[in-house]
Structure formats: structure tokens, C-alpha cells
Design a protein around this motif. Sequence first.
Motif, short mmCIF file in Angstrom:
data_model
loop_
_atom_site.label_atom_id
_atom_site.label_comp_id
_atom_site.label_asym_id
_atom_site.label_seq_id
_atom_site.Cartn_x
_atom_site.Cartn_y
_atom_site.Cartn_z
N GLN A 96 -9.33 -13.90 -8.85
CA GLN A 96 -7.67 -13.98 -8.77
C GLN A 96 -7.05 -13.02 -7.79
OE1 GLN A 96 -5.41 -15.99 -10.94
NE2 GLN A 96 -7.24 -16.99 -11.73
N ILE A 97 -6.71 -13.66 -6.73
CA ILE A 97 -6.09 -12.81 -5.49
C ILE A 97 -4.68 -12.58 -5.88
CG2 ILE A 97 -5.66 -12.60 -3.03
CD1 ILE A 97 -8.27 -14.00 -2.56
N LYS A 98 -4.30 -11.42 -6.07
CA LYS A 98 -3.11 -11.14 -6.67
C LYS A 98 -2.05 -10.94 -5.47
CE LYS A 98 -4.11 -7.13 -9.21
NZ LYS A 98 -5.63 -7.25 -9.48
N ASP A 99 -2.69 -10.19 -4.28
CA ASP A 99 -1.58 -10.08 -3.20
C ASP A 99 -2.39 -9.54 -1.91
OD1 ASP A 99 -2.29 -7.31 -3.74
OD2 ASP A 99 -0.34 -6.86 -5.00
N SER A 100 -1.64 -9.53 -0.97
CA SER A 100 -2.41 -8.93 0.20
C SER A 100 -3.21 -7.94 0.15
CB SER A 100 -1.64 -8.90 1.39
OG SER A 100 -0.77 -9.90 1.52
N SER A 101 -3.00 -6.92 -0.66
CA SER A 101 -3.66 -5.68 -0.66
C SER A 101 -5.17 -5.94 -1.36
CB SER A 101 -3.12 -4.62 -1.35
OG SER A 101 -2.51 -4.76 -2.19
N HIS A 102 -4.83 -6.84 -2.45
CA HIS A 102 -6.18 -7.18 -2.98
C HIS A 102 -6.91 -8.06 -2.36
CE1 HIS A 102 -7.82 -9.45 -6.90
NE2 HIS A 102 -8.53 -8.47 -6.36
N ALA A 103 -6.42 -9.12 -1.37
CA ALA A 103 -7.37 -9.75 -0.54
C ALA A 103 -8.12 -8.76 0.51
CB ALA A 103 -6.35 -10.59 0.41
N LEU A 104 -7.36 -7.82 0.93
CA LEU A 104 -7.87 -6.71 1.77
C LEU A 104 -9.19 -6.09 1.27
CD1 LEU A 104 -4.90 -5.48 3.38
CD2 LEU A 104 -6.57 -6.60 4.57
N GLU A 105 -8.81 -5.76 -0.23
CA GLU A 105 -9.83 -4.95 -0.83
C GLU A 105 -11.26 -5.92 -1.00
OE1 GLU A 105 -8.72 -3.89 -4.75
OE2 GLU A 105 -6.94 -2.80 -3.84
N LEU A 106 -11.10 -7.03 -0.86
CA LEU A 106 -12.01 -8.04 -1.14
C LEU A 106 -12.76 -8.51 0.35
CD1 LEU A 106 -10.52 -10.70 -3.30
CD2 LEU A 106 -12.17 -9.25 -4.25
N LEU B 194 4.67 -4.85 6.91
CA LEU B 194 4.27 -4.25 5.60
C LEU B 194 4.03 -5.01 4.43
CD1 LEU B 194 4.86 -1.00 5.84
CD2 LEU B 194 6.69 -1.29 4.03
N ASP B 195 4.53 -6.01 4.12
CA ASP B 195 4.32 -6.99 3.21
C ASP B 195 2.72 -7.27 3.40
OD1 ASP B 195 4.57 -8.19 0.77
OD2 ASP B 195 5.86 -9.71 1.50
N THR B 196 2.50 -7.80 4.38
CA THR B 196 1.29 -8.35 4.67
C THR B 196 0.17 -7.22 4.62
OG1 THR B 196 1.52 -8.10 7.07
CG2 THR B 196 1.56 -10.39 6.14
N ALA B 197 0.47 -5.82 4.81
CA ALA B 197 -0.46 -4.94 4.56
C ALA B 197 -0.48 -4.62 3.12
CB ALA B 197 -0.07 -3.72 5.70
N GLY B 198 0.23 -5.23 2.39
CA GLY B 198 0.12 -4.97 0.76
C GLY B 198 0.86 -3.74 0.22
N ILE B 199 2.31 -3.63 0.89
CA ILE B 199 3.13 -2.53 0.40
C ILE B 199 4.43 -3.19 -0.08
CG2 ILE B 199 4.00 -0.56 1.13
CD1 ILE B 199 1.90 -0.31 3.49
N SER B 200 4.62 -2.93 -0.95
CA SER B 200 6.03 -3.38 -1.47
C SER B 200 7.24 -2.91 -0.61
CB SER B 200 6.24 -3.04 -3.08
OG SER B 200 7.54 -3.32 -3.38
N VAL B 201 7.91 -4.02 -0.07
CA VAL B 201 9.03 -3.61 0.66
C VAL B 201 10.25 -3.05 -0.26
CG1 VAL B 201 10.93 -4.97 2.01
CG2 VAL B 201 8.43 -5.21 2.43
N THR B 202 10.28 -3.94 -1.49
CA THR B 202 11.36 -3.48 -2.47
C THR B 202 11.52 -2.16 -2.70
OG1 THR B 202 11.33 -5.81 -3.04
CG2 THR B 202 12.53 -4.43 -4.41
N LYS B 203 10.31 -1.55 -3.45
CA LYS B 203 10.02 -0.31 -3.87
C LYS B 203 10.64 0.84 -2.76
CE LYS B 203 6.27 2.37 -5.59
NZ LYS B 203 4.74 2.41 -5.64
N LEU B 204 9.85 0.37 -1.48
CA LEU B 204 10.08 1.33 -0.41
C LEU B 204 11.69 1.58 -0.23
CD1 LEU B 204 8.10 3.18 1.19
CD2 LEU B 204 8.23 1.50 3.00
N ARG B 205 12.46 0.40 -0.14
CA ARG B 205 13.92 0.38 0.18
C ARG B 205 14.39 1.12 -0.97
NH1 ARG B 205 14.78 -5.20 3.79
NH2 ARG B 205 13.90 -4.31 5.37
N TYR B 206 14.05 0.99 -2.15
CA TYR B 206 14.87 1.62 -3.41
C TYR B 206 14.60 3.18 -3.10
CZ TYR B 206 16.45 -1.93 -6.38
OH TYR B 206 17.49 -2.56 -7.12
N GLN B 207 13.27 3.55 -2.79
CA GLN B 207 13.03 4.87 -2.73
C GLN B 207 13.89 5.43 -1.54
OE1 GLN B 207 8.99 4.72 -1.72
NE2 GLN B 207 8.41 5.27 -3.76
N ALA B 208 14.24 4.76 -0.49
CA ALA B 208 14.95 5.25 0.65
C ALA B 208 16.46 5.32 0.18
CB ALA B 208 15.01 4.42 1.85
#
Lengths: 551, 323
Positions: A96-106, B194-208
Motif C-alpha cells: 500500500q504505497i502511502k506517499d512518495s517517501s514510501h515509494a522511494l523506500e520500495l 520537496l513534496d515529491t522527495a517525501g517531505i511534508s510542506v505543511t509541517k515545514l512551513r509551520y515550523q518556520a
Amino acid sequence: MIEKPEDIARQPQQAAGQKLEGQGAQGSELAIDLRGVSKAFGPVQANKNIFMSVKRNSIHGIVGENGAGKSTLMSILYGFYHADAGEIFVNGAKVQIKDSSHALELGIGMVHQHFMLVDNFTVLENIILGAEGGFLLAKSLKAARDEMERLAKDYGLEVDPDALVEDLSVGQQQRVEILKALYRGAEVLIMDEPTGVLTPTEADHLFKIFEQLRAQGKTIILITHKLREIMAITDSVSVMRRGEIVTTLETSKTSPDNLAELMVGRRVEMDAQKTRGNPAKKVLEVKNLSMTDELGVPRVKNVSFDVRAGEIVGIAGVAGNGQSQLLEVISGMDEPLLGEIWINGSRVEFEGSRTAAHVRHLGLAHVPEDRLKTGLVAQFEEWENSILGYSEEPKYGPGQILSLRAAREEADRRIEKFDIRPPNCRLKTANFSGGNQQKIVLAREMDRELDILVVGQPTRGVDIGAIEFIHKQIVAMRDAGKAVLLVSVELDEIRALSDRVLVMFDGKIVTELSPDASEREFGLSMAGVDPHEDADTDTSGANPDLKEGAQ
Amino acid sequence: MNFFSDVILMLDSSIRLAVPILLACLAGLYSERSGIVDIGLEGKMLGAAFAAAAIAAVTGSAWLGLLAAIFVSSGMAMIHAIASINMRGNQIISGVALNFLALGATVFVGHSWFKRGGSTPNLGTDARFSPIELPFAEQLGGIPIVGEIYEQLISGHNLIVYVAFLAVPVTAWVLFRTRFGLRLRAVGENPTALDTAGISVTKLRYQALIIGGILCGLAGAYLSTGQGASFSDNMTAGRGFIALAALIFAKWRPVPALWTCLLFGVLSAAQIRLQGVEFPLIGEVPVQAIQALPYILTVVLLAGFIGRSVAPKAVGQPYIKER
């Protein structure tokens, strides 16, 4: 990867073999297996019950027209969207691919059509972004630098790690994207329309990289709508149409015609099947034209030619050899350094921003190369773009006051005439597909009194159904006795439509060819050699090879 | 010698005047580097200044005042975050709204609480941040020049001043040497990357924005419990906007931000000095014109010498996943 980099470099086949064995133990030779995947966006069914398997260590193509659902399917695989139904197996295991980082892990990496790079970061910073491996950067930057050296050696992915991404060519930026995916340990690489922005030489280099990746055990999924690429590089191919997979074939057992037919669901005329033109009086004359760009680099060098009523003159050449600048000067968007342009016997006066309107008054219509940059305002409603640049014509109302009714009625008429879909002139232009946006520009420029039509890249990023329609319209203009100047980097298009072909190289017109001239003649002249003069010189450079190899 | 001590005195007051702008400027830096326009610096600072003075007046503790300031300023930052990150609203409008909210609410609450027309009572020494004498300041003060600079210029400021100046290298280090900084810079340039690299944009902006809120809180507390001894109506007087201008001048970089803010400090200090001075030929210049001088000069300097200052590319645009 336990092996030292040198070992892999020396024995790529063996390394690939070991890799296969290792993963075969996990129980499947399929890298990716999609079973019954569906996805809807509101009322639009983007993917419908998709079954697709991709063998490990192969290059699998996915073809389909724009909007067939290719990118959505891959975004599901990359965890960007979640499927509404269906199962996904990676290396035989259900996931179940949750998000992009999960896809990268796979081990699934994706290179998007629009690059996901930070322009003012260095190559190294872009590569470690999201995979920094610790709070402090210094260590991961060092590690990434070593890894990049290894990857450059293994796959021919050379990029300067300290260069800023914004200073790199598009081809190099794409290499950074591939490096990024590999750095994260991608075993399956999804490439979304990778050659759309590349010159043929860069595309050629990219395909060599693909072959090296495959030789070392990676799996590549190539999304494209260029059939030539499918034939040239893939092992197997899936055809998508309206959100469904029509069929999956071995590439060696199919042909471009066959694929094109499957894509659109009916037989496509790859040639516009036109009769010969009937050249009459000269409409456009270009005399000794030269121009330099804003940096002072000469782009067009002493170019002379003319276009007669009732003929289509094509300008062929590898992208970036001055065709764009030539178009800009002829259409009045830029000024020449030297030389003259005559339209219908009047000399074009270059007077800054008014020139484009002046040129139109002389009877020239211009379909610019880049519809979103210069042809349309994406945020406008369709009818607004339909009168863009012509809004001062009295038929749209007196003086500064616009008659919305007149403008919209005309827009509706054009929508019908040019089969623009959806047929709604109040829809925002950005919401039309690429092909229909192109038709909006074409309708605006062609549906009026004109003597010469100047068209740049009429079918770039346009699906096959629309290509056919646009080609027919251009031929119809010619048959109605208009002059047409066609600039395109798609050689097939130039040859299918033109009565005469001028080949540009390095800002100069190398030669004039008949559209029926041989591949070799086109190849040579696009590499800057006039085949008429050097008939016996054997300059089998990279370009002719590419053209022939790609057929 | 007289001239030398004059210069020292002026630089000393320059530092005091630069501190709130510097803190606000750094707050804006975190926020805008993350892609959120922060026109509400002024309002957050004002809200924080009031909270600090009011709580310090009631409790008698500068530290509780500071806590309250940070709490109020961060709370306002969170309103901005919800409006611009979650609701994808217009960031300028949200920021302007915060400014007006702070301007009205501080006076309103202040007046109904302390009945002094919107001001807070004067604070005693315990309720303020008092100057800190650095070690050996007195002993070294005898040494000409170096010692005098140490004693009179570097020593003898309150805690927030030192925190502000320390925040500059810390910010530079965070921004360019840490994972958080890399992601922060990336999210303001290309959040999709950033999003495609698997990092939450929302969280980061909140922190900032939280970091920005804390820094604005410090700036506000400094105004009312460090530099001053009470809160008065609109006491930030446009410093938040000057900080925003300084941020642009500094091209969103921490060390240039320091120099820019110090420049404004020097201009402000000069302004105070020049009040009532007879100029040759012109005579005495009206005090209002002199007071306007640092602002005018800032604008001229910013407009004239800024060169190419490119904002983070994604600044001001709400992040929406494509399709």
C-alpha cells in the motif's frame, strides 16, 4: 550494493545477473504488477481497472494520447495519489504505497515531466534534499559527492556536482533528476515524457543512459507519446486509451502504425495525404536577414528565402539553430540586425512593439511556438483568448468598448469550426488540454483574412487526434491559395506537410531539400553539411545516425 | 577624545535601535524562506510588546512577560499559518489583518485593563530586562579605545540584545549547514520538489512560522520591557515594515540582514542627535523632517543600492498538489 564501484564498472553484465538472482529469491520476476487499479477525480475516471506488469531489468513503455491517464497511473505508483481500488505488487509483495517517501523506500523513483529541482541549489544540494541522513549537512554532502562520482562512472551520468541547477542545460537537469532517484536507491525508474524538452542529441544520450541502467539491472518505465521512442528503446509496451490499458505488447512484435491505431482507436493518417502545392506569386520575401540575441550572440546569419502563395515551406533543423529567432523576427516580435522582410510587396518597418500589429495589417498571421508563453493568457476565458491581439477590430464593438456578445458568438463559432473541446467559451483556458489550447490559437490566427500563415511547432505536446486535425487545417490553408511558413523540429511533420524544405543549422540555411529527399540527405544537412555539395564526403556524424537508428 | 566618546555613544544607541528590527527581520527571514509572505511582523511585534508589558506589570517578572510575548506572537503566527497554509488564503491579506488586529486589540484590551488610555503602567527594574555588565568591563574600561569600546559599546546591554546578535550566526548556520535549513530553503523555492522527495510542506512551513513567532515575541518584549519601560499605543511605529524592507535589501540572507539593520540603527541614532541642531545655511530643520530622515534614507538606500534581489520563488503562493 556491497560491491566496490570498480567491480561493477568492469563487469556490468555480471553485476546485473547477480542482482537478478538475488531478487529472484524474493519470489517474482516482475518488478511492478498492477492489478485492477482504478482512480477517479470527481466525475472523471482517470484510470479504469488497470492490469499491467513490468518485468525486472527491462524498459517498459506506456503510450497514449494526452489525458489517457498515463501520468495519473504513474503518480499512483509513486504514491502521489492513492488508488480508489486495485492492488499493487512490488517485487512480488503486495504493498500500500502511502506517499512518495514510501515509494522511494520500495525502490521506486520518478523523474517528472516538469523537473522537481530547486533552481538556485547546487546539484549536490538537490540530490541530498529529502535524503540528508542527519541533522548536519556536511557529512551527507560528502557521501553524495562520492556516490555521484560512482554513478557518473557507471551510467555516464556526468554532471558538475557544484554547479547551480539554473545554470545547467535541460538535458543536464534531467540527469540530476535521474541521479536523485538513483541516490535514493531506486531500482525502478519512472520517466514521464523525458524527451519532450530535449534536443535530439540530448535524447540520444538519454537513451544510452537507459541502456546502461538496464544493463545494470534497473527497470525503467517510459511514458511517452512519441512512437519512435517506444520502437527505439523499449522491450515491451502498454497502450493506454481513455484511462484503460488497451493492450500490452512486445515491442519487437509491433509497428508504429499499429501502436498509433491502438492509441486513438482508429486508423491515423501519419501523412497528411496532400496533393502537390501550386505556387503562385511571392507573398513573403526574406532578404539577407541577420539577428543577434540580447547577449549579442548571432542567431540568424544572412538568411534569404521566399514563400509563395499556395505552397508550404518547411524549416527543418535541430532545435536551437536559429529557427525560433527567425520566427520572432518575421512575426515582428523581435528586430533584425540587418536585412529586410517584404510582405505582399511592402517592406516591414521595424518600430518596436508596434511591429507585430503592423505585420498583421500586411496580411501575416502568426501561431507562436510556445502557446502558453506567447500565444495565450492561461488565466483568460476561452473567448478572451479568441480575440487576443485583435480586440480593436470594429466587429468586436466600437472604440474601447467591447461587445461581449459579438466576441463570444464568434468564439462559439470557432469552437465549432475547429472542434475545440469542451465546447464552452466561458471556460478558463488553462483547463483545456494542450491540443485544444493549440486549436484556440490556430482558430484565432487562421480564421480571418490573411495571405501568409507563419506557424511554429504546431503540434508540440499535442495528441495524435489533434495533430491530424491541425495538419489538415494547414494543408487546407495552402489549398485555399495562402502561403504557409512552417517551422518544426519534428522532421516527420515537416516532410508530411511541406512542398519545399529549408534546413537550418547554426543560424544559416544549409540547403533546400524536397520533402521526399532521403534520410541521409536530411541527416547530413541538419548536421550542417550540404548534401548537394559534399555528396561523396562520408561524414557519418552523430545526427544522421540518430535519425536512422530511431526510425 | 570628546569626538571619540560621541561616536561610541551614537553607536551604542544604534545597537539599541537596531535590535528590534534585527529580530523582526530574522523572523521574516524564516517565514519568507519557507514561502510565506510575512507582512504581519509589525502586528506580531506590537502584540508581543503589549503582552510583555502587561504581564510584567501584573506579575512583576520580566521573564513571565517575555513568555507571554512569545505566546501571543506565536499564536498570531499560527493564525497566519492556518489562513495561508491550510486555508490557502492570500498571505498579504492575512498579514494586514493581523496588523490591524494588533493595533486595535492592544489599545482596547490595554485600556479596559489598566485604564490608562491604552498604555500600561511603568515597569520597575525587576519587571524589565536590565543591562548586563560583561566580565571585567570596569577594569578594562581604563584601556584607551579597545577597553572603552568593550565597556561602553559591547558591555552593558540587556539579554535580548545579546540574543539578537547571537541569532544572526545561528540562523546562518541553521540555514546553510543543517538539514532543516536545506529543506527550508527548498520549500520556499520549489515546494513540489520537496513534496515529491517525501517531505511534508505543511509541517515545514509551520515550523518556520513558529520560529518567526518566537523571534517577533523577543522583538516585542525588547521594545516594552527592555528598551522601554511600558507599552504605549502603536509603539512599534512601522519597525516591522522597515524589517521587511531590510529583509529584501539583505536578499533574504542573515548576515547582510545584520548590516542592514545596523544601518537603520545608525540612521535612527543620527536622527536623534540632529534634532534641534542648527545647520549652516538652512538653520534649524523641523523635528518632524528629521524624524522622517531614517525612513527616507532607508527607502532611498533600498531603492537605489539594492541591485538584483530575487525573492524565494514560491513566496506568497499557497501550495496545492497538482492535478
